[in-house]
Design a protein around this motif. Structure first.
Motif, PDB file in Angstrom:
ATOM      1  N   LYS A 147      -8.890   4.891 -11.420  1.00 14.95           N
ATOM      2  CA  LYS A 147      -9.610   4.143 -10.394  1.00 14.95           C
ATOM      3  C   LYS A 147     -10.486   5.098  -9.597  1.00 14.95           C
ATOM      4  CE  LYS A 147      -5.775   4.296  -7.027  1.00 14.95           C
ATOM      5  NZ  LYS A 147      -4.892   5.140  -7.814  1.00 14.95           N
ATOM      6  N   LEU A 148     -11.371   4.547  -8.773  1.00 11.84           N
ATOM      7  CA  LEU A 148     -12.273   5.371  -7.977  1.00 11.84           C
ATOM      8  C   LEU A 148     -11.484   6.351  -7.117  1.00 11.84           C
ATOM      9  CD1 LEU A 148     -14.911   2.747  -6.769  1.00 11.84           C
ATOM     10  CD2 LEU A 148     -15.127   4.396  -8.621  1.00 11.84           C
ATOM     11  N   GLY A 149     -11.945   7.598  -7.117  1.00 11.31           N
ATOM     12  CA  GLY A 149     -11.304   8.626  -6.310  1.00 11.31           C
ATOM     13  C   GLY A 149     -10.233   9.407  -7.035  1.00 11.31           C
ATOM     14  N   ASP A 150      -9.812   8.931  -8.216  1.00 14.77           N
ATOM     15  CA  ASP A 150      -8.784   9.654  -8.972  1.00 14.77           C
ATOM     16  C   ASP A 150      -9.324  10.986  -9.479  1.00 14.77           C
ATOM     17  OD1 ASP A 150      -6.922   7.704  -8.628  1.00 14.77           O
ATOM     18  OD2 ASP A 150      -7.023   6.901 -10.669  1.00 14.77           O
ATOM     19  N   THR A 151      -8.473  12.005  -9.439  1.00 15.54           N
ATOM     20  CA  THR A 151      -8.815  13.293 -10.046  1.00 15.54           C
ATOM     21  C   THR A 151      -8.485  13.230 -11.529  1.00 15.54           C
ATOM     22  OG1 THR A 151      -8.385  14.498  -8.002  1.00 15.54           O
ATOM     23  CG2 THR A 151      -8.344  15.765 -10.036  1.00 15.54           C
ATOM     24  N   ILE A 152      -9.387  13.759 -12.344  1.00 11.06           N
ATOM     25  CA  ILE A 152      -9.214  13.672 -13.791  1.00 11.06           C
ATOM     26  C   ILE A 152      -9.658  14.979 -14.432  1.00 11.06           C
ATOM     27  CG2 ILE A 152     -11.514  12.649 -14.114  1.00 11.06           C
ATOM     28  CD1 ILE A 152     -10.324  10.951 -16.365  1.00 11.06           C
ATOM     29  N   SER A 153      -8.916  15.439 -15.421  1.00 13.51           N
ATOM     30  CA  SER A 153      -9.325  16.607 -16.204  1.00 13.51           C
ATOM     31  C   SER A 153      -9.705  16.125 -17.596  1.00 13.51           C
ATOM     32  CB  SER A 153      -8.208  17.646 -16.280  1.00 13.51           C
ATOM     33  OG  SER A 153      -7.112  17.157 -17.015  1.00 13.51           O
ATOM     34  N   ALA A 154     -10.737  16.725 -18.153  1.00 16.20           N
ATOM     35  CA  ALA A 154     -11.216  16.292 -19.469  1.00 16.20           C
ATOM     36  C   ALA A 154     -11.943  17.447 -20.142  1.00 16.20           C
ATOM     37  CB  ALA A 154     -12.140  15.084 -19.336  1.00 16.20           C
ATOM     38  N   TYR A 155     -12.157  17.271 -21.412  1.00 17.12           N
ATOM     39  CA  TYR A 155     -12.767  18.278 -22.282  1.00 17.12           C
ATOM     40  C   TYR A 155     -14.268  18.007 -22.392  1.00 17.12           C
ATOM     41  CZ  TYR A 155     -13.468  20.640 -26.872  1.00 17.12           C
ATOM     42  OH  TYR A 155     -13.905  21.424 -27.916  1.00 17.12           O
ATOM     43  N   ILE A 156     -15.087  19.045 -22.252  1.00 18.04           N
ATOM     44  CA  ILE A 156     -16.539  18.873 -22.432  1.00 18.04           C
ATOM     45  C   ILE A 156     -16.829  18.869 -23.925  1.00 18.04           C
ATOM     46  CG2 ILE A 156     -18.827  19.826 -22.011  1.00 18.04           C
ATOM     47  CD1 ILE A 156     -17.809  21.054 -19.456  1.00 18.04           C
ATOM     48  N   SER A 157     -17.103  17.691 -24.458  1.00 21.16           N
ATOM     49  CA  SER A 157     -17.337  17.579 -25.897  1.00 21.16           C
ATOM     50  C   SER A 157     -18.767  17.950 -26.271  1.00 21.16           C
ATOM     51  CB  SER A 157     -17.029  16.162 -26.376  1.00 21.16           C
ATOM     52  OG  SER A 157     -17.822  15.204 -25.715  1.00 21.16           O
ATOM     53  N   ARG A 158     -19.722  17.701 -25.360  1.00 17.08           N
ATOM     54  CA  ARG A 158     -21.098  18.128 -25.631  1.00 17.08           C
ATOM     55  C   ARG A 158     -21.915  18.096 -24.345  1.00 17.08           C
ATOM     56  NH1 ARG A 158     -20.829  12.825 -27.337  1.00 17.08           N
ATOM     57  NH2 ARG A 158     -22.614  11.472 -26.846  1.00 17.08           N
ATOM     58  N   VAL A 159     -23.002  18.874 -24.338  1.00 15.51           N
ATOM     59  CA  VAL A 159     -23.948  18.912 -23.223  1.00 15.51           C
ATOM     60  C   VAL A 159     -25.334  18.698 -23.816  1.00 15.51           C
ATOM     61  CG1 VAL A 159     -24.900  20.276 -21.324  1.00 15.51           C
ATOM     62  CG2 VAL A 159     -22.483  20.509 -21.926  1.00 15.51           C
ATOM     63  N   GLU A 160     -26.041  17.693 -23.296  1.00 13.37           N
ATOM     64  CA  GLU A 160     -27.337  17.321 -23.866  1.00 13.37           C
ATOM     65  C   GLU A 160     -28.432  17.386 -22.813  1.00 13.37           C
ATOM     66  OE1 GLU A 160     -26.803  13.386 -25.332  1.00 13.37           O
ATOM     67  OE2 GLU A 160     -25.487  13.979 -26.996  1.00 13.37           O
ATOM     68  N   GLN A 161     -29.617  17.834 -23.233  1.00 12.54           N
ATOM     69  CA  GLN A 161     -30.807  17.785 -22.396  1.00 12.54           C
ATOM     70  C   GLN A 161     -31.527  16.479 -22.687  1.00 12.54           C
ATOM     71  OE1 GLN A 161     -31.664  19.600 -19.902  1.00 12.54           O
ATOM     72  NE2 GLN A 161     -32.073  21.721 -20.378  1.00 12.54           N
ATOM     73  N   THR A 162     -31.739  15.657 -21.660  1.00 18.77           N
ATOM     74  CA  THR A 162     -32.447  14.393 -21.830  1.00 18.77           C
ATOM     75  C   THR A 162     -33.615  14.334 -20.855  1.00 18.77           C
ATOM     76  OG1 THR A 162     -31.225  13.116 -20.155  1.00 18.77           O
ATOM     77  CG2 THR A 162     -30.209  13.342 -22.343  1.00 18.77           C
ATOM     78  N   ALA A 163     -34.444  13.310 -20.995  1.00 25.01           N
ATOM     79  CA  ALA A 163     -35.579  13.144 -20.089  1.00 25.01           C
ATOM     80  C   ALA A 163     -35.122  12.963 -18.650  1.00 25.01           C
ATOM     81  CB  ALA A 163     -36.424  11.953 -20.533  1.00 25.01           C
ATOM     82  N   LYS A 164     -33.935  12.418 -18.470  1.00 25.01           N
ATOM     83  CA  LYS A 164     -33.419  12.166 -17.121  1.00 25.01           C
ATOM     84  C   LYS A 164     -32.626  13.346 -16.567  1.00 25.01           C
ATOM     85  CE  LYS A 164     -33.166   7.140 -17.607  1.00 25.01           C
ATOM     86  NZ  LYS A 164     -32.289   5.935 -17.538  1.00 25.01           N
ATOM     87  N   GLY A 165     -32.426  14.369 -17.378  1.00 22.29           N
ATOM     88  CA  GLY A 165     -31.676  15.527 -16.909  1.00 22.29           C
ATOM     89  C   GLY A 165     -30.614  15.939 -17.902  1.00 22.29           C
ATOM     90  N   THR A 166     -29.730  16.825 -17.457  1.00 21.26           N
ATOM     91  CA  THR A 166     -28.652  17.309 -18.309  1.00 21.26           C
ATOM     92  C   THR A 166     -27.499  16.313 -18.297  1.00 21.26           C
ATOM     93  OG1 THR A 166     -29.252  19.611 -17.875  1.00 21.26           O
ATOM     94  CG2 THR A 166     -27.039  19.198 -18.714  1.00 21.26           C
TER      95      THR A 166
END
Length: 357
Positions: free
Chosen positions: A173-192
């Motif tokens: 839910k909103l405000g929850d702390t979460i840990s996760a794995y960065i599966s990919r990072v992409e450059q798009t027209a709107k940003g990273t």
């Protein structure tokens, strides 16, 4: 332009980490383009912004001649010598051609350029910050969600965690702390765009690396992972130090390490498998907790297969609920699993099976 403008650029440099010189150079280039469009001038002009006073000048480069054909690119020698007394014919000089109303154009252009450069720099900063963190685990807070994604606020950007990359039955839910794995990072027209996952096998690998000192020290290596997130995973490990029991250190004293990782994964079951370069032994280990009698490897480039014979009472355990155990063993080893009980093997191959020692 004035000193206040330069001070504003200095503040932007401090707050956004964007070089003031880069902003000024970008503004000079943009002003040249704006000047050419508005005043229909030739290409030989440049804009110079004084780095101390902020005073701006438009300078035109002209050739010194004794008869003008094109006044946009040429200047009479008598006029030129009023500016530079030593100038000679066929040489070039720069003269100021700043229009009276150029300040208004400069103000409009400056706003556009600074806004654009800030956006570009912020994109680059985010990419620099997270592009090198692919395959790492990060922690953030859930700050939004829709039917397809969670939006997780990290230190320098908002990341996307697709609902499909959450483990079954996980709810945030909103405000929850979460840990996760960065599966990919992409450059798009709107940003990273930083994409997260909690089901990727790499997530499990990083949890093992973070929790097991022997892996960090290079004494134990993770050779392979097969994961069906939220249900069960198999992790094949090998000892790089003959004095280390690779399975024992991954389980931890009284199972503390494996319990901690299992808890982080919402109760996902974990099988620690002893890796071997002997494929028969490796396949037998991979089918744990089932006990194996014989393994026969059939190497085929397109469809490598392991024929596995088990005690009658172990076949169901080897297959697992809905085929999960056998399926994970196949993923872990890279071999298709053909499983037979002792009785099935005798009927199929017409010979008794010798109990493996």
């Amino acid at each position: 332009m004035n000193k206040d403008f330069l001070k504003a650029l200095t503040e932007i440099e401090k707050q956004k980490g964007i070089s003031k010189e880069v902003l000024l150079e970008g503004l000079e280039e943009a002003l040249v383009s704006s000047y050419k469009k508005k005043f229909n001038t030739a290409t030989n002009v440049r804009v110079d912004i004084d780095r101390k006073s902020g005073v701006m000048k438009v300078l035109s480069k002209k050739m010194v001649v004794d008869d003008i054909i094109d006044e946009r690119v040429e200047i009479l020698i008598d006029h030129a010598r009023q500016i530079h007394p030593s100038v000679q014919l066929d040489e070039f000089i720069e003269i100021e051609v700043t229009p009276k109303d150029f300040g208004r154009l400069a103000a409009q252009t400056a706003k556009q350029v600074v806004t654009m450069r800030i956006k570009e720099a912020e994109k680059a900063l985010v990419f620099d910050a997270y592009g090198g963190k692919e395959e790492e685990i990060v922690t953030g807070k859930v700050q939004g969600m829709d039917s397809s994604n969670l939006f997780v606020l990290l230190e320098q950007t908002e990341a996307i965690l697709p609902i499909s990359d959450l483990m079954p039955k996980e709810k945030f839910k909103l405000g929850d702390t979460i840990s996760a794995y960065i599966s990919r990072v992409e450059q798009t027209a709107k940003g990273t765009m930083v994409i997260l996952s909690r089901v990727h096998p790499g997530h499990l690998k990083k949890l093992f690396e973070a929790n097991i000192p022997e892996i960090q020290a290079g004494k134990v290596a993770i050779q392979s992972i097969a994961r069906e997130a939220g249900s069960r995973s198999k992790i094949a490990v090998s000892a790089q130090d003959p004095n280390v029991d690779e399975v024992a250190v991954c389980v931890g004293v009284k199972g503390q390490i494996i319990q901690s990782i299992t808890s982080e994964l919402g109760g996902e079951k974990l099988d620690i498998i002893r890796w071997s370069d002997n494929m028969e032994e490796y396949v037998a280990n991979a089918l744990a907790p089932a006990k194996v009698l014989e393994v026969h490897i059939f190497e085929d480039e397109e469809n490598p297969t392991a024929r596995v014979i088990l005690p009658n009472n172990q076949l169901t355990l080897a297959i697992g609920l809905k085929g999960l155990n056998a399926r994970l063993a196949a993923k872990l080893t890279g071999y298709k699993m053909d499983l037979y009980s002792e009785d099935q093997a005798f009927k199929q191959f017409g010979r008794p099976v010798t109990m493996a020692e």
